[in-house]
Design an enzyme around this catalytic site. Structure first.
Site, PDB file in Angstrom:
ATOM      1  N   LYS A 235      -7.358 -48.122 -37.491  1.00  0.00           N
ATOM      2  CA  LYS A 235      -6.470 -46.967 -37.314  1.00  0.00           C
ATOM      3  C   LYS A 235      -7.204 -45.882 -36.547  1.00  0.00           C
ATOM      4  CE  LYS A 235      -4.333 -43.415 -40.014  1.00  0.00           C
ATOM      5  NZ  LYS A 235      -4.415 -42.661 -41.196  1.00  0.00           N
TER       6      LYS A 235
ATOM      7  N   LYS B  31     -11.161 -46.414 -40.089  1.00  0.00           N
ATOM      8  CA  LYS B  31     -10.277 -45.286 -39.799  1.00  0.00           C
ATOM      9  C   LYS B  31     -11.079 -44.186 -39.128  1.00  0.00           C
ATOM     10  CE  LYS B  31      -7.383 -41.828 -42.051  1.00  0.00           C
ATOM     11  NZ  LYS B  31      -6.633 -41.461 -43.246  1.00  0.00           N
TER      12      LYS B  31
END
Ligand code: PBG
Length: 320
Positions: free
Chosen positions: A243, A190
């Site tokens: 992400k 992320k």
């Protein structure tokens, strides 16, 4: 080698025959936001068809979604009160319990595990006096949160905070409490991304000072991006994720090869709102562009996709 690409494009039948990327509707996960403060529902700016809702309203939304076979959800809970620790999770517990009491196994309910919508400063961790991350305390709060979710009946937990050791801490507390079969879908790679804007507005989770670069990944660094997913794999995650999804396509295959695990992609709020806003200005066809974005993530190897458009899948006629 045959250099002719055109011959297999004559009509839709032969084009369909040659498609090599496919997926199932249950591989799309729909985020859902429930706020303790919201009476009915507020549309989230930029995220067409997505709302911050009261619990009752969310149930109506799910009933509607189920008619379109949208069954897989990622839940974000926004409590009324913010504090500095020792978080009160009554609202979280009762919301999850109520959803699972209502829908049982008709839905699969994941819940985001993070502190950013609970802390008064909006960061995903707790700090000690000299403004360093208080890792021990953060891990304690995160694992308590995961346990509360599971006690309330959640199907799976999804830590998004990016702290070292969180996946392990969560796995430990769940196993100790005999919840060995609850899976962890880690936000494993992320980035500290500019594309979370609409989400932070909805989840009231924008940091009040600084940014998240002390714990989220630097998008200039591929090594750390891979290592972060390995970290979660080693700590016991069941599913991994990149992400922002569309901006991390280059990483999916490498992570899969290095871990032999399934890796999903989260099409984040800023990516999705780009489509919404372009469509509002008549610059593209929203549904067609959305469909393309999903196929591209699948083509890159994403096992599942978290997308604000999951409930529209039927409308896109992807699944007969
Ligand atoms: C919580 C969290 C965020 C997102 C998912 N979980 C925000 C952040 O890390 O700042 C972003 C999702 C999106 O933008 O759609 N930590």
């Amino acid at each position: 080698m045959n250099n002719n690409i055109l011959r297999l494009k004559k009509n839709e039948i032969i084009r369909n025959m040659c498609v090599d990327t496919n997926f199932l509707q249950d591989q799309l996960i729909q985020p859902i936001f429930i706020s303790q403060k919201v009476k009915d529902s507020n549309e989230i700016p930029g995220l067409q068809d997505n709302y911050v809702m009261s619990l009752d309203r969310a149930k109506k939304q799910i009933e509607k979604d189920l008619k379109s076979k949208c069954k897989n959800y990622l839940l974000f809970l926004v409590p009324e009160k913010k504090s500095q620790g020792n978080f009160n999770l009554d609202f979280h517990f009762s919301a999850i319990k109520s959803l699972k009491d209502s829908f049982s196994n008709d839905i699969f309910l994941w819940a985001d595990v993070c502190l950013c919508s609970l802390t008064d400063h909006g960061h995903c961790c707790l700090y000690n006096n000299n403004n360093e991350i208080n890792l021990d305390q953060t891990l304690l709060e995160l694992s308590n949160m995961a346990l509360a979710y599971v006690n309330a009946g959640i199907d799976g937990v999804s830590p998004s905070d990016m702290m070292d050791g969180r996946t392990k801490a969560i796995r430990n507390i769940l196993d100790k409490n005999n919840h060995n079969f609850v899976p962890i879908m880690s936000y494993s790679t992320k980035f500290a991304s500019n594309f979370y804007g609409p989400f932070r507005h909805a989840a009231e989770s924008a940091p009040k000072f600084g940014n998240r670069k002390q714990y989220q990944l630097d998008y200039r660094n591929k090594n750390d991006a891979l290592r972060a997913s390995l970290r979660c794999a080693n700590e016991g995650a069941d599913l991994l994720m990149v992400k922002p999804g569309l901006y991390s396509l280059d990483l999916i295959d490498d992570i899969k090869k290095q871990t032999n695990m399934m890796v999903g992609a989260y099409q984040v709020s800023g990516e999705y709102s780009g489509l919404t806003l372009a469509a509002e200005k008549d610059l593209l066809n929203f549904n067609e562009a959305l469909k393309e974005s999903w196929y591209v993530m699948k083509r890159a190897g994403a096992q599942f996709i978290i997308t604000y458009g999951a409930r529209k899948a039927k409308e896109l006629e992807l699944f007969a």
